[in-house]
Scaffold this motif. Structure first.
Motif, mmCIF file in Angstrom:
data_model
loop_
_atom_site.group_PDB
_atom_site.id
_atom_site.type_symbol
_atom_site.label_atom_id
_atom_site.label_comp_id
_atom_site.label_asym_id
_atom_site.label_seq_id
_atom_site.Cartn_x
_atom_site.Cartn_y
_atom_site.Cartn_z
ATOM 1 N N ASN A 38 0.818 -1.277 -0.205
ATOM 2 C CA ASN A 38 0.002 0.029 0.076
ATOM 3 C C ASN A 38 0.768 1.330 0.059
ATOM 4 N N GLY A 39 1.050 1.814 -1.211
ATOM 5 C CA GLY A 39 1.795 3.054 -1.222
ATOM 6 C C GLY A 39 1.054 4.467 -1.565
ATOM 7 N N THR A 40 -0.284 4.329 -1.711
ATOM 8 C CA THR A 40 -1.178 5.570 -2.028
ATOM 9 C C THR A 40 -2.039 5.842 -0.934
ATOM 10 N N PHE A 41 -2.379 5.028 0.164
ATOM 11 C CA PHE A 41 -3.034 5.301 1.348
ATOM 12 C C PHE A 41 -4.335 5.970 0.864
ATOM 13 N N THR A 42 -5.123 5.519 0.136
ATOM 14 C CA THR A 42 -6.439 5.922 -0.340
ATOM 15 C C THR A 42 -7.346 5.779 0.744
ATOM 16 N N SER A 44 -6.662 3.599 3.822
ATOM 17 C CA SER A 44 -5.997 3.174 5.056
ATOM 18 C C SER A 44 -4.445 3.060 4.964
ATOM 19 N N THR A 45 -3.763 2.748 6.112
ATOM 20 C CA THR A 45 -2.344 2.825 6.086
ATOM 21 C C THR A 45 -2.010 1.435 6.298
ATOM 22 N N ARG A 62 -2.928 10.296 2.077
ATOM 23 C CA ARG A 62 -1.562 10.248 2.359
ATOM 24 C C ARG A 62 -1.394 9.402 3.625
ATOM 25 N N MET A 63 -0.175 8.843 4.015
ATOM 26 C CA MET A 63 0.186 8.280 5.485
ATOM 27 C C MET A 63 0.830 9.365 6.273
#
Length: 478
Positions: A38-42, A44-45, A62-63
């Motif tokens: 998960n690199g886009t954090f739409t 959740s993190t 964002r995270m």
């Protein structure tokens, strides 16, 4: 490094020994494999975990990572996520991400083996965070280990404060073992964007079918506020499709010195060195094709008009070839050599030599011009004849984007290169078995040469896409 203490350390040792007995080296990841879950954090993190003095939340795509208290070491306040596949020792990777902080400080990012994080870090890099978002793109090679299950970390302690840091677009991908053969078709090229935005019109359909669906070079210059972001986005998108990205580096000082419709560039040699270094590092170890500074060699003599020394231009190009060779080792770089009717081959060859052609794969010809391939090929052969005694014959590529009808002629030849009427698209991009290594569309068909010719005085600036110019090339008439 992540700290492992007491019973946890003992357990890690036992697990590592057990795994080493049964380990099978994982196969190479596919070219399109994204190793960050998960690199886009739409929404959740997950699967990122807060470790030590941090809290983690998803915020506006964002995270968000809050450092809760002042801590001494970077790893005392961090976040980490496991990779979706084990690393392959000896293989090249690129970690990319966007980040900014409530206060400027030096953070650290790692890609490390989860069983032995303190002693087995394939990547451990300091990153200078500021209050403005910036893309970081960091190439590295995976080190040897008995257990190659890995994790990505962002270590945010040791700043002397409690910053709030935001991350987005986190990506970890392995560089393809085999160089891609297919060329990348970008859906974000100027003609592709225009066709998508005007999809119901007949012009858009024609532009999509004849231009936008072809592999076209992306041009990079000083107009990008975050050059690493622009290059990394483009190269990463190509890699995700196992395609070759094609880039033009176009930012030399006194750019377009002869015609000046595309004037500009870096302010001086030091500025250009910084720019080309950032450009090359953003490509990193990934495969790419680069055309270096169209007209940079051929137009060098024109800088005398503004009191500059052409030799300085050759030295800047030499430096650029050295930087690209060192920082982007898998990029095939073609130093531009003008066109077949501009400078005689025997005069162009020594200029290419002192501009660093020895550091490149070869040279490019006819960029943004209209000279036919039939005329250009003999010039390339002659040029290689003159290079053979110094650096040796080189590979070469030809821009065919607008040479279908050859050059335009009229009683005022000095401006016949600028959006002339009656020109057509040339042969589509292709890798060849003989002659030019590639026929390319380096110039973006439909992008203006400047406010001249069909564009009319003062109307369409250089580099601006015009559906009228695109349709003229499709139809062969204004």
């Amino acid at each position: 490094m992540r700290k492992i203490v007491g019973k946890a350390a003992a357990l890690a040792t036992v697990l590592t020994a057990a795994l080493a007995t049964h380990l099978v080296v994982p196969p190479a990841a596919s070219a399109a494999a994204q190793l960050v879950g998960n690199g886009t954090f739409t929404t959740s993190t997950s699967p990122w975990a807060a470790i030590g003095q941090t809290t983690v939340t998803a915020e506006s795509g964002r995270m968000r990572v809050d450092v809760k208290s002042v801590v001494a070491n970077p790893w005392d306040a961090m976040v980490a996520a496991p990779t979706t596949a084990a690393l392959n020792p000896g293989k090249s990777y690129t970690l990319s991400f966007d980040a900014y902080s409530s206060a400027a400080f030096t953070a650290r990012t790692t890609v490390q083996y989860a069983a032995t994080p303190g002693s087995n870090q394939s990547l451990a890099a300091d990153v200078q965070l500021t209050t403005a978002s910036k893309r970081f793109s960091i190439p590295f090679t995976a080190t040897a280990a008995s257990n190659t299950a890995a994790e990505v970390t962002f270590q945010l302690g040791g700043s002397g404060g409690t910053p709030v840091v935001r991350f987005d677009n986190v990506s970890l991908m392995e560089t393809q073992t085999i160089r891609p053969t297919a060329l990348y078709v970008s859906g974000k090229s100027n003609p592709a964007r225009w066709a998508a935005e005007n999809s119901q019109t007949e012009e858009a359909k024609a532009i999509q079918a004849n231009i936008a669906n072809k592999p076209i070079f992306e041009w990079f210059g000083g107009w990008f506020m975050d050059l690493t972001l622009a290059v990394d986005d483009y190269v990463g998108a190509a890699q995700a499709q196992d395609r070759l990205p094609m880039l033009v580096a176009y930012n030399i000082p006194n750019r377009d010195a002869c015609a000046n419709h595309s004037g500009g560039g870096a302010g001086d040699a030091a500025g250009y060195h910084r720019w080309i270094t950032e450009f090359a590092r953003a490509i990193g170890n990934r495969h790419a094709i680069v055309v270096l500074e169209p007209d940079g060699v051929a137009a060098a003599e024109c800088v005398t008009r503004i009191g500059k020394d052409p030799e300085d231009q050759y030295r800047m190009l030499l430096d650029a070839t050295q930087v690209l060779r060192a920082q982007a080792p898998n990029a095939w770089v073609y130093l531009d050599a003008g066109n077949a009717t501009w400078i005689r081959a025997e005069d162009m060859a020594p200029r290419l030599v002192k501009s660093g052609i020895a550091n490149t794969r070869g040279f490019s010809l006819n960029v943004s011009n209209f000279i036919t391939t039939g005329v250009t090929e003999p010039y390339a052969v002659a040029l290689n004849g003159h290079l053979s005694g110094t650096v040796g014959a080189k590979k070469y590529v030809i821009d065919t984007s607008r040479n279908g009808n050859g050059p335009y002629t009229d009683p005022t030849p000095d401006d016949n290169w600028c959006n002339p009427p009656g020109r057509t698209l040339g042969a589509a991009p292709v890798k060849q078995a003989s002659g030019a290594e590639y026929l390319f569309w380096v110039k973006v068909p439909g992008d203006s040469d400047g406010p001249c010719g069909l564009a009319g005085p003062g109307q369409i600036p250089a580099g601006t896409f015009s559906p009228m110019l695109a349709m003229a090339l499709i139809n062969g008439s204004p």
